[in-house]
Design a protein around this motif. Structure first.
Motif, short mmCIF file in Angstrom:
data_model
loop_
_atom_site.label_atom_id
_atom_site.label_comp_id
_atom_site.label_asym_id
_atom_site.label_seq_id
_atom_site.Cartn_x
_atom_site.Cartn_y
_atom_site.Cartn_z
N SER A 71 0.77 -1.43 0.26
CA SER A 71 0.01 0.38 -0.17
C SER A 71 0.96 1.07 0.21
N GLU B 34 5.68 5.73 -7.07
CA GLU B 34 6.22 5.64 -8.77
C GLU B 34 7.33 5.93 -8.48
N ILE C 102 0.44 -12.10 -9.75
CA ILE C 102 -0.16 -11.09 -9.18
C ILE C 102 0.82 -11.80 -7.57
N GLY D 299 -2.09 -5.38 0.64
CA GLY D 299 -3.07 -5.23 -0.51
C GLY D 299 -1.55 -6.32 -1.56
N ASN D 300 -2.06 -6.40 -2.93
CA ASN D 300 -1.87 -6.73 -4.02
C ASN D 300 -1.32 -6.00 -5.14
N VAL D 301 -0.34 -6.49 -5.70
CA VAL D 301 -0.24 -5.62 -7.35
C VAL D 301 0.61 -6.65 -7.94
N ARG D 302 -0.13 -6.18 -9.44
CA ARG D 302 0.72 -6.43 -10.66
C ARG D 302 1.81 -6.49 -11.55
N LEU E 43 2.72 3.38 -13.13
CA LEU E 43 1.09 3.44 -13.60
C LEU E 43 0.40 2.41 -14.83
N GLY F 177 -4.88 3.39 -14.18
CA GLY F 177 -4.57 3.84 -12.62
C GLY F 177 -4.49 2.99 -11.70
N ARG F 178 -3.33 1.46 -11.52
CA ARG F 178 -3.55 1.16 -10.58
C ARG F 178 -1.46 0.84 -10.48
N HIS F 179 -0.59 0.70 -9.65
CA HIS F 179 0.38 0.30 -9.50
C HIS F 179 1.15 -1.14 -10.83
N VAL F 180 2.14 -1.62 -10.98
CA VAL F 180 3.01 -2.72 -11.76
C VAL F 180 4.15 -2.47 -11.52
#
Ligand code: ADP
Ligand code: MG
Length: 817
Positions: A166, A170, A197, A203-206, A233, A236-239
């Motif tokens: 969390s 970036e 994943i 939380g989770n992240v790709r 990003l 809208g999500r972190h990778v």
């Protein structure tokens, strides 16, 4: 071979047979060696043999105090070196006489009489290093385990910042520890890759990896991984994109979650593989490195132990200790460098006597009186320093620094005159033929005011009335016909010529002198330690004066050229002006041309330095021809242009230079290789193309070509698309005129070991030392001097490891040159 090494060999073989109990010769080996070596070294003419003897410490060995193992090592080593040297001598006997330079290098290697598996064993003894992998390391200069320990990463990635998912943000490097929920092979941008994943309690992240489909199988569900890298990003999500990864096992992390080393790689070496290997090697071997620094030095300078420094330099626990590791390793390099330089100086000055000159000569007085100017106080001071040296029985060994235009040539000519007055020959060597020709012209012009010039040829002038004998000055360059050259060489050998001017080839091509008393070498940075020693071997132990227009900060000069004494002409002749320097934007080219045109209209002349072309002199010459055509047809069709490049025959170059100097040309277009070292007081503009590609000292040299007359002069610098460092350089050269200040700035911009050709100069490689680190330099130097005063031969038992390190370090240096 001029000396018989048979008796020595016999004794050593006997000693070996008797089991190293020092019973091979009555009175002990030490006494025998001292006597034998004392006599032998006097008759040695082969530099190889000399350097071999030097390595063996024949004169100051303390065999009696060695342990049996050390004795064994020494005897075997000695026998090996003798055999090796003999073999080389034999080969040399068969071959034609070869130039001295380069022959000192590579010294005979240490034989492998050491135990089977040692730190000096080839890296193939390490588990996981096959001979094909070893070959790849060899390409990086890594051959032994020791080399591996000293194979440092060029930098570290800071993956030590561990975050929860969390907290990810970036653009910065960060590390997470997470659970793999699922991972699968997938197509990414048309190529097979892996997508996963992962998650932690926040939380989770790709995560995606391009090109690494095999990862999917390793990252099975519920394994714990550490990932380090940057996130971006995406919708809208972190990778995480292609992060470094590592499974959590019991062992230490090496790719993630810490300061991770990045090693220099070559084809076929993979980062993860190298990191893993290095970790294993360090863990196993760093502890076995012998710490050669005396305790006292370590304590005094607050330095880490060597094994710790080595392992922290690779896998540091934190930034601070990484810095301390670097300090220790950099200190080692500078300290050893300094010890080597000090002992070279001692060898040189105390080894063989030189030729003391009488400095008081009416010839010198007459010469100085005939000059159209007065020497500046700085020139006078330096001349005094030279004369003092020349009168001593120890050969002079001096570095003369002075800005372009500070008047080094007059001073050098005075010294050459003193040599001639004393019945010795002098040699004056320039880095290029053009400069040699110019020196010849300048020196002859200076002499012709004082002496009466007899009929001479183009490359041979004789002056009477100056010395008690006619003074003959010759130019010896490649351009002269073979027949003439042979004639000149014969006359040099006969002692018929007093002053010979040429390029460095004068010593390299085996020109023999009758009685060489003084060698002047222009331009230090192309004339390294090895060449200097070659010159010294040239017989007669000439005095040596090395001149450079590259200002070197004093501390650095003392470190790098510590075998030379230092003189500085720190003052320009009166009336010299500041050259207005401007860095122009690419769009300002036309106004630069217009400015140049106005200068020419008001009677000045201009240089244009063509763009720097990397590939080769041939391509560079071609580009220069094209640029010359463009300029003379499109830009300045109404002006008189000349072209100068390195591929032109010397006669042509000479003609062009002559025309430019005599004002028949308005603009001289030149390649940078030619380094227009010419003195044209009427030239007021210098335009340098791709100025960002040149080093500060080179730009400074270019700029020094204008501003030599009365008129205000200008230097305009053009740069297409300068890099960050290029910009900094341009900014500096625009602001600063003073050469020494420039040199200081130059130093700051450069990394370790990069200062103007420390490599070319035949000095050992500096990997860790930043030459800009003046405080460390000074510390290393003062410690070295202290130690050297106490134990100059490093003969004390506690200094023996240091002596070994010294030999190793300098032997490496010799391999490059
Ligand atoms: P350097 O080799 O140091 O670059 P030079 O010896 O070529 O410099 O000298 C540059 C110019 O200055 C030459 O034209 C030289 O004749 C002139 N010069 C040298 N010393 C003086 C002096 N003391 N006063 C005036 N001009 C000098
Ligand atoms: Mg000069």
């Amino acid at each position: 071979m001029s000396i018989n090494i048979e008796p020595l060999r016999k004794i050593l073989e006997l000693e070996h047979k008797k089991g190293y109990v020092d019973s091979a010769v009555i009175g002990g080996l030490d006494r025998f060696l001292r006597n034998w070596a004392g006599q032998a070294t006097e008759s040695i003419t082969s530099p190889q043999l000399l350097s071999c003897f030097y390595k063996l410490h024949l004169v100051n060995l303390n065999y009696a105090s060695l342990t049996k193992q050390q004795r064994k090592e020494w005897v075997n080593n000695a026998l090996h070196l003798l055999a090796e040297t003999e073999r080389r001598e034999e080969e040399k006997g068969k071959a034609k006489p070869t130039p001295l330079v380069g022959k000192l290098s590579p010294g005979p290697r240490r034989p492998s009489v050491v135990a089977k598996q040692s730190i000096d064993s080839p890296i193939t003894i390490i588990r996981g290093i096959s001979s094909s992998l070893a070959a790849k390391f060899n390409r990086l200069g890594v051959k032994t385990v020791r080399d591996l320990l000293y194979f440092f990463p060029h930098r570290h990635l800071d993956y030590s910042q561990t975050k929860s998912i969390s907290q990810l943000s970036e653009r910065e490097d960060q590390t997470i520890i997470a659970n793999v929920w699922q991972a699968q092979e997938t197509m990414l941008g048309g190529r097979r890759g892996t997508e996963a994943i992962v998650g932690d309690e926040t939380g989770n992240v790709r995560v995606v990896w391009f090109n690494q489909p095999y990862l999917a199988k390793k990252l099975t569900t519920n394994t714990r991984v550490v990932l380090s890298g940057k996130v971006s990003l995406f919708g809208g999500r972190h990778v995480f994109e292609s992060p470094e990864w590592e499974l959590i096992e019991d062992r230490e992390l090496i790719h993630t979650g810490r300061l991770v080393p990045l090693y220099p790689l070559t084809q076929g070496l993979r980062p993860r593989q190298v990191r893993k290997l290095m970790k294993a090697v360090i863990d196993q071997w760093a502890g076995q490195l012998e710490d050669f620094l005396p305790h006292e030095v370590k304590r005094h300078c607050n330095l880490l132990e060597l094994p710790q420094a080595i392992s922290q330099a690779h896998y540091p626990e934190a930034e601070e200790i990484k810095d301390r590791a670097r300090v220790r390793l950099a200190f080692d390099e500078l300290f050893i460098l300094q010890l080597g330089v000090l002992s070279k100086k001692r060898d040189w000055q105390e080894g063989q006597p030189g030729s003391p000159f009488t400095a008081e000569t009416s010839g010198l007085d007459a010469f100085l009186k005939s000059l159209p100017f007065q020497l500046t106080p700085a020139q006078q001071r330096v001349l005094e320093e030279l004369l003092t040296d020349l009168q001593k029985p120890r050969p002079m060994s001096r570095l003369l620094q002075g800005e372009v235009g500070s008047g080094k040539t007059v001073v050098a000519t005075s010294a050459l005159l003193v040599a001639a007055a004393n019945g010795y020959q002098g040699a004056f060597m320039a880095p290029t033929e053009i400069l040699a020709e110019q020196h010849f012209a300048t020196i002859c012009q200076l002499l012709s005011r004082a002496g009466h010039q007899e009929d001479g040829e183009d490359y041979l002038h004789t002056y009477s009335g100056l010395l008690s004998h006619p003074l003959t000055v010759a130019l010896l360059i490649g351009d002269i016909s073979q027949v003439k050259k042979q004639e000149l060489q014969q006359r040099i050998l006969d002692g018929d010529i007093d002053i010979v001017i040429g390029t460095h080839a004068l010593i390299q091509k085996g020109v023999e002198f009758h009685r060489l008393g003084l060698a002047v070498v222009d331009e230090q940075h192309r004339f390294g330690v090895t060449q200097r020693s070659a010159l010294r071997q040239k017989g007669g132990n000439p005095h040596i004066l090395v001149m450079t227009a590259t200002p070197i900060p004093r501390t650095l000069a003392l470190t790098l050229y510590g075998d030379l004494d230092l003189s500085v002409i720190d003052q320009l002749p009166p009336g010299r002006q500041i050259v207005k320097t401007k860095w122009l934007k690419p769009g300002q080219r036309d106004s630069a041309y217009a400015f140049l045109r106005r200068q020419v209209a008001s009677g000045g002349q201009a240089f244009i330095i063509c763009p720097f072309v990397e590939e080769s002199e041939i391509i560079e010459a071609k580009a220069a021809v094209a640029e010359y055509q463009r300029l003379s047809q499109e830009v300045f069709p109404d002006l008189r242009l000349g072209l100068l490049h390195g591929r032109m025959p010397a006669v042509e170059k000479d003609k062009v230079m002559h025309r430019f100097r005599s004002g028949e040309l308005d603009i001289l277009v030149s390649t940078p290789v030619v380094e227009v070292g010419i003195d044209v007081p009427n030239a007021t503009v210098m335009l340098v193309e791709s100025a960002d590609r040149f080093g500060l000292s080179q730009l400074h040299q270019f700029r020094g070509r204008v501003g030599r007359g009365q008129e205000q002069s200008y230097c305009m610098l053009l740069a297409q698309n300068p890099s960050e460092v290029g910009r900094q350089r341009l900014d500096i050269i625009e602001r600063i005129q003073d050469g020494f200040q420039l040199a200081e700035e130059d130093l700051k911009l450069r990394g370790p070991g990069e200062f103007f050709g420390t490599r070319q100069s035949g000095l050992p490689d500096l990997r860790m030392a930043k030459l800009s680190d003046v405080a460390l330099l000074e510390m290393a130097r003062s410690e070295a001097i202290r130690l050297f005063e106490k134990d100059p031969g490093l003969d004390k038992p506690e200094h023996r490891p240091l002596a070994r390190e010294l030999a190793r370090f300098w032997q490496k240096g010799a391999e490059w040159s």
